[in-house]
Design a protein around this motif. Structure first.
Motif, PDB file in Angstrom:
ATOM      1  N   ALA A   1      -2.991  -9.206  19.943  1.00 54.84           N
ATOM      2  CA  ALA A   1      -3.597  -8.585  21.134  1.00 54.84           C
ATOM      3  C   ALA A   1      -5.062  -8.978  21.243  1.00 54.84           C
ATOM      4  O   ALA A   1      -5.562  -9.285  22.324  1.00 54.84           O
ATOM      5  CB  ALA A   1      -3.459  -7.076  21.062  1.00 54.84           C
ATOM      6  N   GLU A   2      -5.739  -8.988  20.079  1.00 52.47           N
ATOM      7  CA  GLU A   2      -7.157  -9.366  20.051  1.00 52.47           C
ATOM      8  C   GLU A   2      -7.350 -10.799  20.552  1.00 52.47           C
ATOM      9  O   GLU A   2      -8.236 -11.074  21.360  1.00 52.47           O
ATOM     10  CB  GLU A   2      -7.632  -9.339  18.602  1.00 52.47           C
ATOM     11  N   THR A   3      -6.510 -11.701  20.039  1.00 54.73           N
ATOM     12  CA  THR A   3      -6.633 -13.115  20.406  1.00 54.73           C
ATOM     13  C   THR A   3      -6.419 -13.313  21.895  1.00 54.73           C
ATOM     14  O   THR A   3      -7.163 -14.044  22.555  1.00 54.73           O
ATOM     15  CB  THR A   3      -5.615 -13.942  19.612  1.00 54.73           C
TER      16      THR A   3
ATOM     17  N   GLN B   1      -1.490  -6.461  16.463  1.00 58.77           N
ATOM     18  CA  GLN B   1      -2.854  -6.092  16.811  1.00 58.77           C
ATOM     19  C   GLN B   1      -3.757  -7.337  16.863  1.00 58.77           C
ATOM     20  O   GLN B   1      -4.530  -7.525  17.789  1.00 58.77           O
ATOM     21  CB  GLN B   1      -3.366  -5.148  15.745  1.00 58.77           C
ATOM     22  N   LYS B   2      -3.580  -8.179  15.849  1.00 59.17           N
ATOM     23  CA  LYS B   2      -4.348  -9.419  15.774  1.00 59.17           C
ATOM     24  C   LYS B   2      -4.062 -10.292  17.004  1.00 59.17           C
ATOM     25  O   LYS B   2      -4.946 -10.914  17.581  1.00 59.17           O
ATOM     26  CB  LYS B   2      -3.955 -10.151  14.484  1.00 59.17           C
TER      27      LYS B   2
ATOM     28  N   LYS C   1     -12.209  -3.966  18.463  1.00 58.69           N
ATOM     29  CA  LYS C   1     -12.801  -5.266  18.778  1.00 58.69           C
ATOM     30  C   LYS C   1     -12.378  -5.743  20.164  1.00 58.69           C
ATOM     31  O   LYS C   1     -13.114  -6.471  20.819  1.00 58.69           O
ATOM     32  CB  LYS C   1     -12.381  -6.282  17.729  1.00 58.69           C
ATOM     33  N   ILE C   2     -11.170  -5.323  20.575  1.00 57.29           N
ATOM     34  CA  ILE C   2     -10.705  -5.738  21.894  1.00 57.29           C
ATOM     35  C   ILE C   2     -11.638  -5.178  22.960  1.00 57.29           C
ATOM     36  O   ILE C   2     -11.917  -5.835  23.961  1.00 57.29           O
ATOM     37  CB  ILE C   2      -9.252  -5.281  22.123  1.00 57.29           C
TER      38      ILE C   2
ATOM     39  N   SER D   1      -8.789  -2.282  13.870  1.00 53.63           N
ATOM     40  CA  SER D   1      -9.578  -3.381  14.422  1.00 53.63           C
ATOM     41  C   SER D   1      -9.380  -3.508  15.919  1.00 53.63           C
ATOM     42  O   SER D   1      -9.858  -4.444  16.530  1.00 53.63           O
ATOM     43  CB  SER D   1      -9.208  -4.677  13.733  1.00 53.63           C
ATOM     44  N   MET D   2      -8.616  -2.569  16.505  1.00 51.89           N
ATOM     45  CA  MET D   2      -8.379  -2.653  17.948  1.00 51.89           C
ATOM     46  C   MET D   2      -9.650  -2.431  18.746  1.00 51.89           C
ATOM     47  O   MET D   2      -9.729  -2.809  19.901  1.00 51.89           O
ATOM     48  CB  MET D   2      -7.341  -1.627  18.352  1.00 51.89           C
TER      49      MET D   2
ATOM     50  N   GLY E   1     -10.545 -15.569  16.352  1.00 53.07           N
ATOM     51  CA  GLY E   1      -9.594 -14.941  17.253  1.00 53.07           C
ATOM     52  C   GLY E   1     -10.239 -13.910  18.138  1.00 53.07           C
ATOM     53  O   GLY E   1      -9.818 -13.714  19.254  1.00 53.07           O
ATOM     54  N   THR E   2     -11.287 -13.237  17.655  1.00 51.08           N
ATOM     55  CA  THR E   2     -11.981 -12.289  18.510  1.00 51.08           C
ATOM     56  C   THR E   2     -13.172 -13.011  19.103  1.00 51.08           C
ATOM     57  O   THR E   2     -14.219 -13.088  18.497  1.00 51.08           O
ATOM     58  CB  THR E   2     -12.456 -11.083  17.709  1.00 51.08           C
TER      59      THR E   2
ATOM     60  N   VAL F   1     -14.597  -7.443  23.139  1.00 49.10           N
ATOM     61  CA  VAL F   1     -14.294  -8.719  23.790  1.00 49.10           C
ATOM     62  C   VAL F   1     -14.159  -8.532  25.298  1.00 49.10           C
ATOM     63  O   VAL F   1     -14.795  -9.239  26.093  1.00 49.10           O
ATOM     64  CB  VAL F   1     -13.006  -9.319  23.189  1.00 49.10           C
TER      65      VAL F   1
END
Lengths: 140, 132
Positions: free
Chosen positions: B23-25, B20-21, A5-6, A2-3, A64-65, A9
């Motif tokens: 880092a996203e936040t 990871q979660k 997604k960064i 899911s990285m 969060g994303t 963003v």
């Protein structure tokens, strides 16, 4: 992973900040524009940012994303400056021209803020890319 | 698969997901540094990891295909950051704090990766008898 997604963003942040830089460039370029009437005079533009909840897919709300979206571009409602210039070819019947309401100091502050925020997002992308690379090399 | 992973790498596979979660936040916070009214968020790591590694959770039985699985709603572990300096537009992102957190989070992530790598290396040594 899911990285990815960064990247979405940080990319949305970069897009928003570059649009902000665009409006600053437009404002600064038109700081000395004059017009024949108060209605057509150039007014300073500013983008309106809002948070967007990304990837709400398959019924799973993924909090969060949160990327950024540009809701629109607003025009400053500050009064435009009128100058008495009877010799100006575009002056109105009373001899007035109307200058823009751009404040160069505001624009420079906006420009610095936008470029710093853009850099932050680039750094986030770089770090994430390195972390992903390391994850791919796991076990080597 | 997951059973083997759990025994081999301990909590690090779960920790990796949580880092990871996080880092996203934090990336979301940094992207929204100039959004009016945005409230900075963060993952409560201790709680998230406890939730991820506890196997004795009571599951809800879903009798209909339209039932929503509560574990898919991850909102419970996201908290709001308390701003040190309130801003006029209601945004609570402190860019420096977020950058520091992002950097620290990256190091934690790499640490978990190193632990997993070390475990793999140990296994490989055991399999090849130190010849490989």
């Amino acid at each position: 992973m899911s990285m990815f997604k960064i990247f979405d963003v940080a990319g949305s942040g970069m897009a928003a900040q570059s649009l902000r830089l665009n409006t600053v460039a437009s404002n600064l370029a038109n700081a000395d524009s004059v017009s024949g009437s108060a209605d057509t005079a150039y007014r300073a533009r500013e983008p309106l940012f809002a948070t967007v909840q990304r990837s709400v897919s398959g019924g799973k709300a993924e909090e969060g994303t949160q990327g950024v979206q540009v809701l629109g571009i607003t025009e400053s409602q500050a009064a435009v400056e009128s100058r008495y210039e009877p010799g100006n070819p575009i002056a109105d019947a009373d001899g007035y021209v109307y200058a823009s309401n751009v404040n160069p100091v505001d624009e420079l502050v906006n420009m610095i803020s936008a470029s710093r925020s853009y850099q932050n997002n680039v750094e986030v992308m770089n770090s994430t890319r390195q972390l992903m690379q390391k994850t791919l090399d796991l076990g080597k | 698969m997951s059973q083997i992973n759990d025994n081999l790498f301990g909590m690090h596979t779960q920790a990796l997901g949580t880092w990871q979660k996080r880092a996203e936040t934090i990336a979301g916070n940094l992207a929204n540094a100039d959004t009016p009214g945005y409230l900075a968020r963060d993952v409560d790591f201790r709680k998230a990891l406890a939730d991820a590694s506890s196997s004795d959770k009571l599951a809800l039985s879903s009798t209909n295909a339209n039932h929503i699985d509560p574990s898919s709603l991850t909102t419970a572990n996201l908290a709001y950051r308390v701003p040190m300096q309130p801003t006029m537009d209601g945004n609570t992102v402190d860019t420096q704090v977020e950058q520091a957190n992002f950097a620290a989070n990256s190091v934690h992530y790499q640490a978990s990766l190193s632990f997993i790598t070390a475990q793999i290396r140990m296994l490989r040594t055991a399999i090849t008898g130190g010849q490989g």
